[in-house]
Design a protein around this motif. Structure first.
Motif, PDB file in Angstrom:
ATOM      1  N   LEU A 136       0.868  -1.182   0.000  1.00  0.00           N
ATOM      2  CA  LEU A 136       0.000   0.000   0.000  1.00  0.00           C
ATOM      3  C   LEU A 136       0.905   1.232   0.000  1.00  0.00           C
ATOM      4  CD1 LEU A 136      -2.963   0.996   0.152  1.00  0.00           C
ATOM      5  CD2 LEU A 136      -2.653   1.172   2.622  1.00  0.00           C
ATOM      6  N   HIS A 137       1.145   1.743  -1.176  1.00  0.00           N
ATOM      7  CA  HIS A 137       2.070   2.869  -1.328  1.00  0.00           C
ATOM      8  C   HIS A 137       1.395   4.049  -2.003  1.00  0.00           C
ATOM      9  CE1 HIS A 137       5.222   5.286  -3.205  1.00  0.00           C
ATOM     10  NE2 HIS A 137       6.001   4.898  -2.228  1.00  0.00           N
ATOM     11  N   ASP A 138       0.956   3.849  -3.231  1.00  0.00           N
ATOM     12  CA  ASP A 138       0.419   4.959  -4.027  1.00  0.00           C
ATOM     13  C   ASP A 138      -0.904   5.473  -3.459  1.00  0.00           C
ATOM     14  OD1 ASP A 138       2.612   4.425  -5.585  1.00  0.00           O
ATOM     15  OD2 ASP A 138       1.500   3.344  -7.128  1.00  0.00           O
ATOM     16  N   ALA A 139      -1.799   4.543  -3.086  1.00  0.00           N
ATOM     17  CA  ALA A 139      -3.122   4.967  -2.613  1.00  0.00           C
ATOM     18  C   ALA A 139      -3.021   5.725  -1.291  1.00  0.00           C
ATOM     19  CB  ALA A 139      -4.053   3.764  -2.463  1.00  0.00           C
ATOM     20  N   ILE A 140      -2.175   5.236  -0.388  1.00  0.00           N
ATOM     21  CA  ILE A 140      -2.103   5.900   0.926  1.00  0.00           C
ATOM     22  C   ILE A 140      -1.514   7.316   0.778  1.00  0.00           C
ATOM     23  CG2 ILE A 140       0.153   4.997   1.692  1.00  0.00           C
ATOM     24  CD1 ILE A 140      -1.127   4.607   4.484  1.00  0.00           C
ATOM     25  N   HIS A 141      -0.637   7.509  -0.215  1.00  0.00           N
ATOM     26  CA  HIS A 141      -0.095   8.856  -0.467  1.00  0.00           C
ATOM     27  C   HIS A 141      -1.082   9.741  -1.227  1.00  0.00           C
ATOM     28  CE1 HIS A 141       3.929   8.722   1.105  1.00  0.00           C
ATOM     29  NE2 HIS A 141       4.306   7.712   0.368  1.00  0.00           N
ATOM     30  N   HIS A 142      -1.700   9.182  -2.276  1.00  0.00           N
ATOM     31  CA  HIS A 142      -2.411  10.048  -3.222  1.00  0.00           C
ATOM     32  C   HIS A 142      -3.940   9.990  -3.132  1.00  0.00           C
ATOM     33  CE1 HIS A 142       1.465  10.883  -4.886  1.00  0.00           C
ATOM     34  NE2 HIS A 142       1.697   9.604  -5.110  1.00  0.00           N
ATOM     35  N   GLU A 143      -4.478   8.844  -2.668  1.00  0.00           N
ATOM     36  CA  GLU A 143      -5.944   8.729  -2.632  1.00  0.00           C
ATOM     37  C   GLU A 143      -6.468   9.177  -1.264  1.00  0.00           C
ATOM     38  OE1 GLU A 143      -7.452   4.795  -3.931  1.00  0.00           O
ATOM     39  OE2 GLU A 143      -8.934   5.066  -2.339  1.00  0.00           O
ATOM     40  N   TYR A 144      -5.747   8.811  -0.210  1.00  0.00           N
ATOM     41  CA  TYR A 144      -6.170   9.178   1.142  1.00  0.00           C
ATOM     42  C   TYR A 144      -6.101  10.704   1.283  1.00  0.00           C
ATOM     43  CZ  TYR A 144      -5.876   4.242   2.611  1.00  0.00           C
ATOM     44  OH  TYR A 144      -6.064   2.889   2.732  1.00  0.00           O
TER      45      TYR A 144
ATOM     46  N   SER B 232      10.638   9.100   8.385  1.00  0.00           N
ATOM     47  CA  SER B 232       9.567  10.018   7.991  1.00  0.00           C
ATOM     48  C   SER B 232       8.267   9.280   7.641  1.00  0.00           C
ATOM     49  CB  SER B 232      10.010  10.873   6.795  1.00  0.00           C
ATOM     50  OG  SER B 232       9.985  10.129   5.594  1.00  0.00           O
ATOM     51  N   GLU B 233       8.343   7.981   7.396  1.00  0.00           N
ATOM     52  CA  GLU B 233       7.154   7.280   6.885  1.00  0.00           C
ATOM     53  C   GLU B 233       6.617   6.161   7.769  1.00  0.00           C
ATOM     54  OE1 GLU B 233       7.788   6.342   2.613  1.00  0.00           O
ATOM     55  OE2 GLU B 233       6.730   8.240   2.328  1.00  0.00           O
ATOM     56  N   GLU B 234       7.448   5.653   8.672  1.00  0.00           N
ATOM     57  CA  GLU B 234       6.981   4.481   9.437  1.00  0.00           C
ATOM     58  C   GLU B 234       5.764   4.812  10.297  1.00  0.00           C
ATOM     59  OE1 GLU B 234       9.362   2.366  12.534  1.00  0.00           O
ATOM     60  OE2 GLU B 234       9.141   0.689  11.145  1.00  0.00           O
ATOM     61  N   SER B 235       5.729   6.014  10.857  1.00  0.00           N
ATOM     62  CA  SER B 235       4.590   6.339  11.729  1.00  0.00           C
ATOM     63  C   SER B 235       3.285   6.404  10.929  1.00  0.00           C
ATOM     64  CB  SER B 235       4.835   7.647  12.495  1.00  0.00           C
ATOM     65  OG  SER B 235       5.354   8.635  11.652  1.00  0.00           O
ATOM     66  N   GLY B 236       3.377   6.656   9.622  1.00  0.00           N
ATOM     67  CA  GLY B 236       2.187   6.633   8.773  1.00  0.00           C
ATOM     68  C   GLY B 236       1.601   5.232   8.656  1.00  0.00           C
ATOM     69  N   MET B 237       2.488   4.236   8.621  1.00  0.00           N
ATOM     70  CA  MET B 237       1.993   2.853   8.532  1.00  0.00           C
ATOM     71  C   MET B 237       1.503   2.375   9.904  1.00  0.00           C
ATOM     72  SD  MET B 237       2.003   2.019   5.385  1.00  0.00           S
ATOM     73  CE  MET B 237       1.900   0.235   5.153  1.00  0.00           C
ATOM     74  N   ARG B 238       2.102   2.893  10.963  1.00  0.00           N
ATOM     75  CA  ARG B 238       1.625   2.582  12.314  1.00  0.00           C
ATOM     76  C   ARG B 238       0.197   3.128  12.490  1.00  0.00           C
ATOM     77  NH1 ARG B 238       4.510   1.367  17.122  1.00  0.00           N
ATOM     78  NH2 ARG B 238       6.536   1.818  16.193  1.00  0.00           N
ATOM     79  N   TYR B 239      -0.007   4.293  11.928  1.00  0.00           N
ATOM     80  CA  TYR B 239      -1.322   4.933  11.976  1.00  0.00           C
ATOM     81  C   TYR B 239      -2.345   4.123  11.170  1.00  0.00           C
ATOM     82  CZ  TYR B 239      -4.547   8.907  12.064  1.00  0.00           C
ATOM     83  OH  TYR B 239      -5.620   9.727  12.264  1.00  0.00           O
ATOM     84  N   LEU B 240      -1.891   3.590  10.026  1.00  0.00           N
ATOM     85  CA  LEU B 240      -2.755   2.743   9.199  1.00  0.00           C
ATOM     86  C   LEU B 240      -3.210   1.511   9.976  1.00  0.00           C
ATOM     87  CD1 LEU B 240      -3.856   1.988   6.261  1.00  0.00           C
ATOM     88  CD2 LEU B 240      -1.793   0.581   6.083  1.00  0.00           C
ATOM     89  N   ALA B 241      -2.300   0.949  10.772  1.00  0.00           N
ATOM     90  CA  ALA B 241      -2.645  -0.252  11.547  1.00  0.00           C
ATOM     91  C   ALA B 241      -3.844   0.040  12.451  1.00  0.00           C
ATOM     92  CB  ALA B 241      -1.438  -0.711  12.373  1.00  0.00           C
TER      93      ALA B 241
ATOM     94  N   PRO C  24      -6.229  13.648   4.214  1.00  0.00           N
ATOM     95  CA  PRO C  24      -4.918  13.935   3.638  1.00  0.00           C
ATOM     96  C   PRO C  24      -4.095  12.656   3.456  1.00  0.00           C
ATOM     97  CG  PRO C  24      -4.899  14.377   5.992  1.00  0.00           C
ATOM     98  CD  PRO C  24      -6.308  14.024   5.644  1.00  0.00           C
ATOM     99  N   ASP C  25      -2.970  12.783   2.767  1.00  0.00           N
ATOM    100  CA  ASP C  25      -1.983  11.715   2.609  1.00  0.00           C
ATOM    101  C   ASP C  25      -1.860  10.946   3.936  1.00  0.00           C
ATOM    102  OD1 ASP C  25       0.613  10.470   2.830  1.00  0.00           O
ATOM    103  OD2 ASP C  25       1.325  11.675   1.152  1.00  0.00           O
ATOM    104  N   GLY C  26      -2.134   9.644   3.884  1.00  0.00           N
ATOM    105  CA  GLY C  26      -2.174   8.840   5.111  1.00  0.00           C
ATOM    106  C   GLY C  26      -0.835   8.707   5.815  1.00  0.00           C
ATOM    107  N   ILE C  27       0.237   8.776   5.053  1.00  0.00           N
ATOM    108  CA  ILE C  27       1.573   8.687   5.660  1.00  0.00           C
ATOM    109  C   ILE C  27       1.873  10.003   6.378  1.00  0.00           C
ATOM    110  CG2 ILE C  27       4.043   8.493   5.138  1.00  0.00           C
ATOM    111  CD1 ILE C  27       2.605   5.814   4.887  1.00  0.00           C
ATOM    112  N   MET C  28       1.562  11.096   5.712  1.00  0.00           N
ATOM    113  CA  MET C  28       1.739  12.422   6.304  1.00  0.00           C
ATOM    114  C   MET C  28       0.911  12.554   7.587  1.00  0.00           C
ATOM    115  SD  MET C  28       3.030  15.458   6.065  1.00  0.00           S
ATOM    116  CE  MET C  28       3.508  15.782   4.350  1.00  0.00           C
ATOM    117  N   GLU C  29      -0.329  12.088   7.526  1.00  0.00           N
ATOM    118  CA  GLU C  29      -1.223  12.208   8.681  1.00  0.00           C
ATOM    119  C   GLU C  29      -0.642  11.470   9.894  1.00  0.00           C
ATOM    120  OE1 GLU C  29      -5.195  10.844   7.895  1.00  0.00           O
ATOM    121  OE2 GLU C  29      -6.026  11.888   9.643  1.00  0.00           O
ATOM    122  N   GLY C  30      -0.103  10.279   9.635  1.00  0.00           N
ATOM    123  CA  GLY C  30       0.496   9.507  10.728  1.00  0.00           C
ATOM    124  C   GLY C  30       1.677  10.237  11.344  1.00  0.00           C
TER     125      GLY C  30
END
Lengths: 261, 261
Positions: free
Chosen positions: A96-104, A228-237, A106-112
């Motif tokens: 899950l790379h493109d969708a979490i950045h561009h479809e979510y 810069s990105e791991e907390s975005g995936m933690r947030y996704l969890a 705000p950007d789901g990685i940024m939000e995390g």
């Protein structure tokens, strides 16, 4: 209620993105989900740990085979051993790379990351590539200490004068630290500071060096890509746990493998 | 004997490279040379210093405007101020990037780094992208200390176990630390260690992490782009001094603008 891998994956994205890397890399999408693990980087160790813990769907952000386009043939011996581990276990891996950045939004990685830094209330604008935040004026040195403390980092790289004042900041996760993405934050959005994952050293850092030598006090904090990105995936969890309360979900953290000496 | 800028530049390369960035960016090639300065990075400060010292030809390795392809339009304010400084002084700027890497045998940037590290006698093979050296067996920790001492660096980044043994090393200058360039050094050339300038964090470092977790003790030292290439331009300054003994030549060093905290 029981879920198949296909059902869960379909809930993670709604609009298909063209030429996306967000595909099921391994596993049978008709299998019923037993346990989901989420990670930033699907390392050999992370995959082994997931298998050991009975996970049958691993959702990762970066590629399995050391390149962004991970649908290419795996040619390295290291990659082949990894491929065999995955195949023999039957674990499914979805990226899950493109969708979490561009479809979510705000950007789901940024939000995390912003949640982790406790900066969600300071957001001024979520732009396509960067998020602009406005914090009470602080010295660069203090911003660095704050970020290190919040993200539990021993060291970060930075550009600029530690005594400069920062208030308006552009956040750029992952590989958005290059000149094309980071320099407009200074020129167009008039920020004092950019905080980014990684980017070519001759672009943004050298722009900042020259700006300072022209009397324009600006700076950068270079977090590292994973940092810069791991907390975005933690947030996704947490999102997935909420969406599928009957499925066991866990986040597997990865230590940064790049060290300092 | 008097030399024009054109004559000096023509002596630096022999075979024209297609679509090269190695062009005269500023200045009149018919002007007589008064003084030459060589640098790795043509920063605002370096250009100011060169002008002050009466230099009328500056030879640099990286681009003037924070991007590899520096013949593009300069849109940033910082770039415009730099452009004005250059134009108003009349200094000529020539970029020597592609030829020094690809036409010089061996790669002139690599040669300078190897001289600086005192590893010229340890070269086993100069390949197109990497140079393979063989040194007496040492721990990674000791190799890092040696490199830091020789290049006068306070900190470097590395991947791998500090206690691993290193003997066969691939050297990759500049942005050759990516997976496509660095991973074959392990897979094909069977090195223990790669030493490179910079590259994407999810490629070579993650390959090394997985290899170690599969029981294959390999590592990387990530020098930084400038740190891996500046000694090559310093070495070029010596060549030019020798080739044009009647022209005053000096090397202008650039401190790394990326710091650690």
């Amino acid at each position: 209620m029981e879920w198949t891998i296909r059902q869960v994956v379909n809930e993670l994205t709604s609009n298909p993105i063209e030429n996306t890397v967000d595909t099921l890399k391994f596993g049978d999408e008709n299998n019923k989900i037993k346990k989901i693990a989420i990670c930033f980087m699907p390392t050999y160790e992370v995959i082994k740990q997931a298998i050991k813990q009975g996970v049958n769907l691993l959702i990762c952000h970066e590629g399995v085979f050391f390149q962004h386009d991970d649908d290419q043939v795996v040619e390295s011996e290291v990659g082949q051993k990894k491929w065999k581990l995955i195949q023999s276990s039957g674990i499914a891996i979805y990226r899950l790379h493109d969708a979490i950045h561009h479809e979510y939004q705000p950007d789901g990685i940024m939000e995390g990351l912003l949640h982790h830094l406790d900066w969600m209330d300071d957001v001024e604008e979520h732009k396509e590539i960067a998020t602009i935040i406005q914090i009470p004026k602080r010295k660069l040195s203090d911003v660095i200490d704050y970020v290190k403390h919040k993200l539990n980092l021993s060291t970060v790289r930075y550009v600029g004068d530690l005594s400069m004042n920062c208030s308006r900041i552009a956040m750029l996760v992952g590989y958005r630290g290059g000149g094309l993405t980071a320099i407009p934050a200074f020129e167009v959005d008039q920020v004092d500071l950019v905080i980014y994952g990684e980017g070519p050293e001759w672009e943004t850092p050298e722009y900042i060096r020259d700006a300072n030598n022209q009397g324009n006090r600006i700076g950068a904090i270079i977090l590292g890509h994973l940092e810069s990105e791991e907390s975005g995936m933690r947030y996704l969890a947490k999102r997935i746990e909420k969406r599928f309360p009957t499925i066991p979900v866990e986040f597997i953290a990865t230590e940064q493998c790049i060290k300092w000496k």
